[in-house]
Write a protein that holds these residues in place. Sequence first.
Motif, mmCIF file in Angstrom:
data_model
loop_
_atom_site.group_PDB
_atom_site.id
_atom_site.type_symbol
_atom_site.label_atom_id
_atom_site.label_comp_id
_atom_site.label_asym_id
_atom_site.label_seq_id
_atom_site.Cartn_x
_atom_site.Cartn_y
_atom_site.Cartn_z
ATOM 1 N N MET A 73 0.824 -1.188 0.000
ATOM 2 C CA MET A 73 0.000 0.000 0.000
ATOM 3 C C MET A 73 0.874 1.260 0.000
ATOM 4 S SD MET A 73 -3.214 0.804 0.127
ATOM 5 C CE MET A 73 -4.365 1.942 0.738
ATOM 6 N N LYS A 74 1.940 1.232 0.785
ATOM 7 C CA LYS A 74 2.836 2.382 0.856
ATOM 8 C C LYS A 74 3.574 2.578 -0.475
ATOM 9 C CE LYS A 74 5.396 4.393 4.573
ATOM 10 N NZ LYS A 74 6.119 4.177 5.782
ATOM 11 N N ARG A 75 3.963 1.469 -1.095
ATOM 12 C CA ARG A 75 4.645 1.537 -2.390
ATOM 13 C C ARG A 75 3.741 2.154 -3.452
ATOM 14 N NH1 ARG A 75 7.473 -3.940 -4.174
ATOM 15 N NH2 ARG A 75 9.579 -3.070 -4.225
ATOM 16 N N THR A 76 2.474 1.784 -3.436
ATOM 17 C CA THR A 76 1.520 2.307 -4.404
ATOM 18 C C THR A 76 1.402 3.821 -4.270
ATOM 19 O OG1 THR A 76 0.271 0.241 -4.257
ATOM 20 C CG2 THR A 76 -0.854 2.114 -5.242
ATOM 21 N N ARG A 77 1.328 4.315 -3.038
ATOM 22 C CA ARG A 77 1.243 5.761 -2.820
ATOM 23 C C ARG A 77 2.497 6.475 -3.325
ATOM 24 N NH1 ARG A 77 -1.443 6.491 3.151
ATOM 25 N NH2 ARG A 77 -3.441 5.563 2.597
ATOM 26 N N ILE A 78 3.649 5.884 -3.084
ATOM 27 C CA ILE A 78 4.906 6.489 -3.545
ATOM 28 C C ILE A 78 4.919 6.571 -5.063
ATOM 29 C CG2 ILE A 78 7.410 6.164 -3.708
ATOM 30 C CD1 ILE A 78 7.286 5.036 -0.832
ATOM 31 N N TRP A 79 4.546 5.481 -5.744
ATOM 32 C CA TRP A 79 4.526 5.482 -7.202
ATOM 33 C C TRP A 79 3.484 6.457 -7.744
ATOM 34 C CZ3 TRP A 79 8.312 4.241 -10.036
ATOM 35 C CH2 TRP A 79 9.205 3.249 -9.652
ATOM 36 N N LEU A 80 2.368 6.560 -7.056
ATOM 37 C CA LEU A 80 1.340 7.510 -7.460
ATOM 38 C C LEU A 80 1.854 8.948 -7.342
ATOM 39 C CD1 LEU A 80 -1.563 7.931 -8.401
ATOM 40 C CD2 LEU A 80 -2.260 7.952 -6.010
ATOM 41 N N LEU A 81 2.560 9.254 -6.264
ATOM 42 C CA LEU A 81 3.140 10.589 -6.089
ATOM 43 C C LEU A 81 4.198 10.880 -7.153
ATOM 44 C CD1 LEU A 81 3.434 10.843 -2.195
ATOM 45 C CD2 LEU A 81 1.914 12.149 -3.693
ATOM 46 N N VAL A 82 5.027 9.879 -7.465
ATOM 47 C CA VAL A 82 6.047 10.049 -8.503
ATOM 48 C C VAL A 82 5.369 10.317 -9.847
ATOM 49 C CG1 VAL A 82 7.832 8.831 -9.833
ATOM 50 C CG2 VAL A 82 7.827 8.712 -7.332
ATOM 51 N N PHE A 83 4.327 9.572 -10.145
ATOM 52 C CA PHE A 83 3.598 9.756 -11.398
ATOM 53 C C PHE A 83 2.989 11.160 -11.471
ATOM 54 C CE2 PHE A 83 -0.402 9.463 -13.806
ATOM 55 C CZ PHE A 83 0.119 9.126 -15.049
#
Length: 126
Positions: A1-11
């Motif tokens: 879940m934390k990884r998904t948020r990080i990738w979403l922020l990067v995107f």
Amino acid sequence: MKRTRIWLLVFILIMAVSFGVILSGRAKEDRGSKIAGIYQEGSAIYSIALDSVKKPYSIKIKGEKGINTVTVEPGRICVSEADCPDKSCVNCRWISKPGQMVVCLPNRLMIKIKNEAAGGIDGLSR
């Protein structure tokens, strides 16, 4: 879940930077006066500052397959008449923005609009 948020922020960050680059490019395009370069057989024959045109006028340009009539008005330019067989140059109608062009292949004529701030036109001036 934390990884998904990080990738979403990067995107989202990448999209915001891309949007900023696109907007800055458009702002650069709007600076300076618009110059219409008229070329025949690859050589510049006219350079017209479209923002400086006060009254409409026409130029007749003789080519291999006939005559093209180029009409210039304040801020825009077109091929209004042509003796070429397909008349695709006439069908292009008015152009007024940097990057737009009209081409008549039979008469080897090209009109291209550039922005003076982005380098202007090589060749002759009118």
